[in-house]
Design a protein around this motif. Structure first.
Motif, PDB file in Angstrom:
ATOM      1  N   SER A   1       4.467   3.386  -7.648  1.00  0.00           N
ATOM      2  CA  SER A   1       3.408   2.827  -6.822  1.00  0.00           C
ATOM      3  C   SER A   1       3.675   1.332  -6.669  1.00  0.00           C
ATOM      4  O   SER A   1       3.751   0.616  -7.673  1.00  0.00           O
ATOM      5  CB  SER A   1       2.051   3.049  -7.488  1.00  0.00           C
ATOM      6  N   TRP A   2       3.819   0.885  -5.410  1.00  0.00           N
ATOM      7  CA  TRP A   2       4.184  -0.517  -5.232  1.00  0.00           C
ATOM      8  C   TRP A   2       3.096  -1.445  -5.759  1.00  0.00           C
ATOM      9  O   TRP A   2       3.384  -2.484  -6.323  1.00  0.00           O
ATOM     10  CB  TRP A   2       4.433  -0.808  -3.749  1.00  0.00           C
TER      11      TRP A   2
ATOM     12  N   TYR B   1       2.955  12.331  -5.773  1.00  0.00           N
ATOM     13  CA  TYR B   1       4.170  11.575  -5.548  1.00  0.00           C
ATOM     14  C   TYR B   1       5.397  12.469  -5.503  1.00  0.00           C
ATOM     15  O   TYR B   1       6.425  12.079  -4.973  1.00  0.00           O
ATOM     16  CB  TYR B   1       4.354  10.533  -6.648  1.00  0.00           C
TER      17      TYR B   1
ATOM     18  N   ARG C   1       0.804  -1.213   0.000  1.00  0.00           N
ATOM     19  CA  ARG C   1       0.000   0.000   0.000  1.00  0.00           C
ATOM     20  C   ARG C   1       0.842   1.269   0.000  1.00  0.00           C
ATOM     21  O   ARG C   1       0.330   2.363   0.248  1.00  0.00           O
ATOM     22  CB  ARG C   1      -0.930   0.015   1.209  1.00  0.00           C
ATOM     23  N   TYR C   2       2.104   1.109  -0.322  1.00  0.00           N
ATOM     24  CA  TYR C   2       3.019   2.238  -0.256  1.00  0.00           C
ATOM     25  C   TYR C   2       3.452   2.695  -1.648  1.00  0.00           C
ATOM     26  O   TYR C   2       3.435   1.940  -2.613  1.00  0.00           O
ATOM     27  CB  TYR C   2       4.265   1.863   0.541  1.00  0.00           C
ATOM     28  N   ALA C   3       3.836   3.956  -1.698  1.00  0.00           N
ATOM     29  CA  ALA C   3       4.568   4.488  -2.825  1.00  0.00           C
ATOM     30  C   ALA C   3       6.009   4.679  -2.376  1.00  0.00           C
ATOM     31  O   ALA C   3       6.268   5.025  -1.223  1.00  0.00           O
ATOM     32  CB  ALA C   3       3.985   5.823  -3.268  1.00  0.00           C
TER      33      ALA C   3
ATOM     34  N   SER D   1       4.429  13.692   1.142  1.00  0.00           N
ATOM     35  CA  SER D   1       3.700  12.447   0.896  1.00  0.00           C
ATOM     36  C   SER D   1       4.414  11.236   1.466  1.00  0.00           C
ATOM     37  O   SER D   1       3.875  10.131   1.441  1.00  0.00           O
ATOM     38  CB  SER D   1       3.509  12.258  -0.616  1.00  0.00           C
ATOM     39  N   TYR D   2       5.624  11.441   1.968  1.00  0.00           N
ATOM     40  CA  TYR D   2       6.445  10.326   2.431  1.00  0.00           C
ATOM     41  C   TYR D   2       6.725  10.442   3.933  1.00  0.00           C
ATOM     42  O   TYR D   2       7.073  11.515   4.423  1.00  0.00           O
ATOM     43  CB  TYR D   2       7.757  10.297   1.643  1.00  0.00           C
TER      44      TYR D   2
ATOM     45  N   TYR E   1       2.416   6.155   2.391  1.00  0.00           N
ATOM     46  CA  TYR E   1       1.155   5.527   2.002  1.00  0.00           C
ATOM     47  C   TYR E   1       0.738   6.058   0.633  1.00  0.00           C
ATOM     48  O   TYR E   1       0.769   7.258   0.382  1.00  0.00           O
ATOM     49  CB  TYR E   1       0.073   5.838   3.027  1.00  0.00           C
ATOM     50  N   ASP E   2       0.371   5.149  -0.245  1.00  0.00           N
ATOM     51  CA  ASP E   2       0.016   5.506  -1.614  1.00  0.00           C
ATOM     52  C   ASP E   2      -1.412   6.043  -1.677  1.00  0.00           C
ATOM     53  O   ASP E   2      -2.374   5.278  -1.600  1.00  0.00           O
ATOM     54  CB  ASP E   2       0.164   4.290  -2.515  1.00  0.00           C
ATOM     55  N   SER E   3      -1.524   7.360  -1.835  1.00  0.00           N
ATOM     56  CA  SER E   3      -2.838   7.988  -1.906  1.00  0.00           C
ATOM     57  C   SER E   3      -3.316   8.165  -3.342  1.00  0.00           C
ATOM     58  O   SER E   3      -4.395   8.703  -3.577  1.00  0.00           O
ATOM     59  CB  SER E   3      -2.795   9.350  -1.215  1.00  0.00           C
TER      60      SER E   3
END
Length: 125
Positions: A52-53, A106, A31-33, A111-112, A100-102
């Protein structure tokens, strides 16, 4: 918590290549970038690339498009940054980051949530 450890930096001549690695541990990354940022002396930390993972979608700063490639290895929980056609202007401390990948933003440092210690890349002319 996510722990990130970068490696692969070094000194290279202009036009050369390097591959940076970022090994992640502590949490499932589905669920992460994952992003790469860099900071040159006296400058702000800037976005380089992100992935995006879950989807594998990639994003790049205009300054590195066509030269850098970000990728991931699910089995190794590792993100890579392949850097080709390096220029002296690419000289910087390169950081790996996870958040968390929103689905967007990016390029934003905010965002990190997790950051590595950085690996130095020096490109000589």
């Amino acid at each position: 918590q996510v722990q990130l450890v970068e490696s692969g930096g070094g000194l290279v001549q202009a036009g050369g290549s390097l591959r940076l690695s970022c090994a992640a541990s502590g949490r499932t990354l589905s669920r992460y970038a994952m992003g790469w940022f860099r900071q040159a002396p006296g400058k702000e930390r800037e976005f380089v690339a992100a992935i995006s993972w879950s989807t594998g979608s990639t994003y790049y700063a205009d300054s590195v498009k066509g030269r850098f490639t970000i990728s991931r290895d699910n089995a190794k929980n590792t993100v890579y940054l392949q850097m080709n056609s390096l220029k002296p202007g690419d000289t910087a401390l390169y950081y790996c980051a996870a958040g968390y990948d929103s689905g967007g933003y990016y390029y934003r440092r905010g965002s990190y949530d997790y950051w590595g210690q950085g690996t130095q890349v020096t490109v000589s002319s």
